[in-house]
Design a protein around this motif. Sequence first.
Motif, mmCIF file in Angstrom:
data_model
loop_
_atom_site.group_PDB
_atom_site.id
_atom_site.type_symbol
_atom_site.label_atom_id
_atom_site.label_comp_id
_atom_site.label_asym_id
_atom_site.label_seq_id
_atom_site.Cartn_x
_atom_site.Cartn_y
_atom_site.Cartn_z
ATOM 1 N N ILE A 17 0.829 -1.207 0.000
ATOM 2 C CA ILE A 17 0.000 0.000 0.000
ATOM 3 C C ILE A 17 0.862 1.255 0.000
ATOM 4 C CG2 ILE A 17 -1.632 1.322 1.405
ATOM 5 C CD1 ILE A 17 -2.909 -1.311 2.223
ATOM 6 N N LEU A 18 1.994 1.213 0.701
ATOM 7 C CA LEU A 18 2.894 2.368 0.719
ATOM 8 C C LEU A 18 3.656 2.408 -0.603
ATOM 9 C CD1 LEU A 18 4.219 2.076 4.395
ATOM 10 C CD2 LEU A 18 2.360 3.501 3.528
ATOM 11 N N GLY A 19 3.140 3.183 -1.545
ATOM 12 C CA GLY A 19 3.663 3.183 -2.905
ATOM 13 C C GLY A 19 5.102 3.608 -3.028
ATOM 14 N N LYS A 20 5.581 4.450 -2.132
ATOM 15 C CA LYS A 20 6.969 4.908 -2.200
ATOM 16 C C LYS A 20 7.946 3.749 -2.030
ATOM 17 C CE LYS A 20 6.308 9.347 -2.767
ATOM 18 N NZ LYS A 20 6.700 10.027 -4.030
ATOM 19 N N ILE A 21 7.529 2.722 -1.282
ATOM 20 C CA ILE A 21 8.397 1.558 -1.102
ATOM 21 C C ILE A 21 8.646 0.878 -2.440
ATOM 22 C CG2 ILE A 21 8.534 -0.737 -0.050
ATOM 23 C CD1 ILE A 21 7.158 0.357 2.376
ATOM 24 N N SER A 22 7.603 0.779 -3.271
ATOM 25 C CA SER A 22 7.782 0.204 -4.605
ATOM 26 C C SER A 22 8.730 1.052 -5.440
ATOM 27 C CB SER A 22 6.423 0.076 -5.307
ATOM 28 O OG SER A 22 5.560 -0.784 -4.604
ATOM 29 N N GLY A 23 8.630 2.378 -5.285
ATOM 30 C CA GLY A 23 9.552 3.258 -5.993
ATOM 31 C C GLY A 23 10.990 3.045 -5.573
ATOM 32 N N VAL A 24 11.199 2.773 -4.271
ATOM 33 C CA VAL A 24 12.552 2.485 -3.775
ATOM 34 C C VAL A 24 13.077 1.202 -4.398
ATOM 35 C CG1 VAL A 24 13.881 1.857 -1.718
ATOM 36 C CG2 VAL A 24 12.232 3.737 -1.608
ATOM 37 N N PHE A 25 12.244 0.169 -4.438
ATOM 38 C CA PHE A 25 12.678 -1.097 -5.024
ATOM 39 C C PHE A 25 13.000 -0.930 -6.502
ATOM 40 C CE2 PHE A 25 9.894 -3.249 -1.652
ATOM 41 C CZ PHE A 25 10.964 -3.356 -0.787
ATOM 42 N N LEU A 26 12.223 -0.120 -7.186
ATOM 43 C CA LEU A 26 12.436 0.076 -8.619
ATOM 44 C C LEU A 26 13.721 0.851 -8.902
ATOM 45 C CD1 LEU A 26 10.800 -0.810 -11.067
ATOM 46 C CD2 LEU A 26 9.779 1.463 -11.145
ATOM 47 N N ALA A 27 14.169 1.634 -7.908
ATOM 48 C CA ALA A 27 15.389 2.420 -8.086
ATOM 49 C C ALA A 27 16.659 1.611 -7.858
ATOM 50 C CB ALA A 27 15.370 3.622 -7.128
ATOM 51 N N ILE A 28 16.533 0.371 -7.407
ATOM 52 C CA ILE A 28 17.720 -0.459 -7.169
ATOM 53 C C ILE A 28 18.463 -0.671 -8.490
ATOM 54 C CG2 ILE A 28 18.539 -2.727 -6.425
ATOM 55 C CD1 ILE A 28 16.093 -2.921 -4.633
ATOM 56 N N PRO A 29 19.752 -0.348 -8.558
ATOM 57 C CA PRO A 29 20.496 -0.551 -9.815
ATOM 58 C C PRO A 29 20.539 -2.019 -10.207
ATOM 59 C CG PRO A 29 21.709 0.883 -8.298
ATOM 60 C CD PRO A 29 20.567 0.301 -7.526
ATOM 61 N N ASN A 30 20.550 -2.275 -11.502
ATOM 62 C CA ASN A 30 20.559 -3.657 -11.997
ATOM 63 C C ASN A 30 21.703 -4.496 -11.447
ATOM 64 O OD1 ASN A 30 18.236 -3.400 -13.524
ATOM 65 N ND2 ASN A 30 19.328 -2.710 -15.347
ATOM 66 N N PRO A 31 22.949 -3.965 -11.357
ATOM 67 C CA PRO A 31 24.037 -4.812 -10.828
ATOM 68 C C PRO A 31 23.801 -5.241 -9.380
ATOM 69 C CG PRO A 31 24.920 -2.926 -11.993
ATOM 70 C CD PRO A 31 23.457 -2.674 -11.850
ATOM 71 N N VAL A 32 23.246 -4.341 -8.556
ATOM 72 C CA VAL A 32 22.957 -4.688 -7.162
ATOM 73 C C VAL A 32 21.882 -5.769 -7.114
ATOM 74 C CG1 VAL A 32 22.087 -3.802 -4.959
ATOM 75 C CG2 VAL A 32 23.635 -2.405 -6.339
ATOM 76 N N LEU A 33 20.829 -5.561 -7.907
ATOM 77 C CA LEU A 33 19.766 -6.563 -7.966
ATOM 78 C C LEU A 33 20.302 -7.893 -8.493
ATOM 79 C CD1 LEU A 33 16.660 -6.946 -7.618
ATOM 80 C CD2 LEU A 33 16.449 -6.416 -10.047
ATOM 81 N N GLY A 34 21.176 -7.828 -9.505
ATOM 82 C CA GLY A 34 21.734 -9.055 -10.069
ATOM 83 C C GLY A 34 22.614 -9.802 -9.085
ATOM 84 N N GLY A 35 23.374 -9.073 -8.276
ATOM 85 C CA GLY A 35 24.247 -9.724 -7.312
ATOM 86 C C GLY A 35 23.491 -10.569 -6.305
#
Length: 589
Positions: A455-473
Motif C-alpha cells: 500500500i505504501l507506494g513509495k516503497i515500490s519506488g525504492v525497489f524500482l530504483a535499485i540498480p541492476n548490478p545490485v539486484l543481479g548480485g
Amino acid sequence: MSVHKTQLEPTPVAQVHSDVPIQQQGRAHTFTLRSAVANAGRKITTKHGWFGDYDYGYLCMPALPFMKQKQRLPPFYGLHDELPLLVGMATGLQHALAMLAGLITPPIIFANSLSLDASTSAYMISASLIGCGILSLVQMSRIHLFGRFYLGTGLLTVVGTSFATLSTATAIFNVMYADGTCPSTTNADGTITRGPCPDAYGKLLGTSLICSFLEIIMSFFPARVLKRIFPPLVTGTVILLIGASLVGESGIVNWGGGSNDCHNRPATGIFQLCPTIFAPRPLPWGSPEFIGLGFLSFVTIIFVELFGSPFMKNISIIMGLAVGCIVAGATGYIDGNTIKSAPAITFLWVHRFKIGVYPPAILPMFAVYISLAMEAIGDTTASAEVSRQAVEGPEFDSRIQGGVLSDGIGGFFSALFTVTPLSIFAQNNGVIAITRCANRGAGRWCCAFLILFGILGKISGVFLAIPNPVLGGVTTFLFASVAVSGLRVLAYNRFTRRDRFILAAALSFGFGNLLAPGIFTHLFDGVDNPNRGLQGLFDSITIVLETPFLSAGIVASLLNVIIPQEVAEDDELASDDEESQTHMEKELH
C-alpha cells in the motif's frame, strides 16, 4: 515425525502440544466471543502477553569473532501454542523481509522484458506485495469444504509470485515480439529494440487465469496419486532447472548491468549503454563498476551468514540489497525519479491491464501449473516437517490437497489482482527453523506487513530504483538457492540405474537448452504457410521446448511412468533401508 529434545532445548512454558488440535487436548475448550475478548485483553495488558519467555538476545545477537555464544535455545511455538504479541510481530516481520526480494524480482523482470514505464513497474511491485499478502492468508487457513477436502494447508505457508513463470513468460514474450503481437524495431546495425507492450502482460494474466483450473482439478486427485506421478525425481529436476535457467536469463545478466537489450552491447540506440543511455551513470554491459557493485552485494550476503544474528541471516538478501544500494547511491548510480514519481498510497487496480488470452501460451502455462502443483507438494511436506507435524496419514494428505487447491485458486485470483501465478515459498521454512516459531499468528503478521509494504507506494519506488548490478548480485544468489533446493529434493532418491537414466534423459533437454538457447527457435521454419491454428500449435511447442524446466520436466514425468521398477532394485532398496535403520539405532544408543 519424531522430535528428540536435547539438553540445549528448554521445555516450553505453555505445555500445549502443537501437533494436536486444541479440542483434543485434555479437556474440551469452548471459545465464545466473551472468552476471545478476555484473552485479547489479557495479552494486550500483561507483560507475558506481550513478551512471553522468548530469548530475544538469541534472535538479535550477532555471532562476532571470539565472542562466547549463548547455548540456550528459545522455546518452540507450535501451531496451537499461545504466541506473545512481540514474538508474533518480530517473526512475522522476518518472514515478510525474507520473502521480499523474491516478491519484487518477478515484476521487475516482467517490466524490463516488456519495456514498461516506471509508474507501471512500480504498480506491478505493489500489486505483487498486496496480492501475496491476501492470498497467503488463504493458504495458511484450513477451511473444511466437504468430505475430506480442505482449502489451505493449515500451516505457516506463505505464497509468492512463482519463479516458474519467469522462464516460461520470457519464451512467451519472445514469441509475441517475433509474431508482431508486440512492437519492435530493427536498428541500422541489425539489432532489434523492443517497444513497450503492456498488452502482453494482460494476455499472460488472462491465459494464467484460464489455466489455473488445471491445478484446481488436480487438487481433488488423491494425494498418494499426485505423489506417485510427481516423485522427488521429477520435482527435483524441475526445481533445479528453474533456478539454473533464472541465473542465466536474469541474475548474472543483471549483474553485468542489465537484462534488457543493453546486454547485447549494440553500437547505436538507447541501449548502447546500460541500463540505458539516460541513466545517471550509464556504462557498457559488463563494465568493472557494475561487476563490483554486484560483487559487493553478493559478499555482503556471505558476511551476514558468517557474523550475523539469526534475524539478520533470515534477511541476508535484503541486507545485500541495502549495502549495495548505499554504495551505489553514494557513487551516483541511483536515479531517484522512480521514488519521486511513485504515489504515496496505492492499491490493487490503480493500474489495469487489458486481459486477453494468447493461444500459444495455453500449453506452456498448463505445464507451469503442473510444476506449481509439484512445488506445493514438496514445500508443504517441508513445512509440515519443520512445524513438527505428521508427514504421513490422512491429516497430512488433506494438507497436501488443501495446499494444491489453494495454489490453484490463488492462481485464478492472482490474475484478477494483476499478479502472475503464485506458489508456496520454500525459504520461509528456514525462517521457521531458525526462529523456532511455526505459529500461524506469525504468518498473519507477515501478511499484514506485506499488504502494508504494498500500500505504501513509495516503497515500490525504492525497489524500482535499485540498480541492476545490485539486484543481479543478490538475485543470482537467490536463484542459485532455488537450484540447490532442487538438488536437495533429488537427494531423496536412491539413484538406482533407473533413476540415473531418467535424470540423464531429462537433463539432456534441460541443460542442452540452457547452454545452447535458441536451438528450437527455427524448428518449424520449413513449414510453408501454416494456418493460424497450426502456427499457434507450433508456437506452443516451441515455447515448451525452449523453456528448460518444462522440457526436462515432461521427459522426466513420462519416463518415470513408462519405465518400470526392477524387482532387484526394490529388494536392494529394502535391504539398504534396513541397514540404514540398524545403523541409525546403533548411533542413537
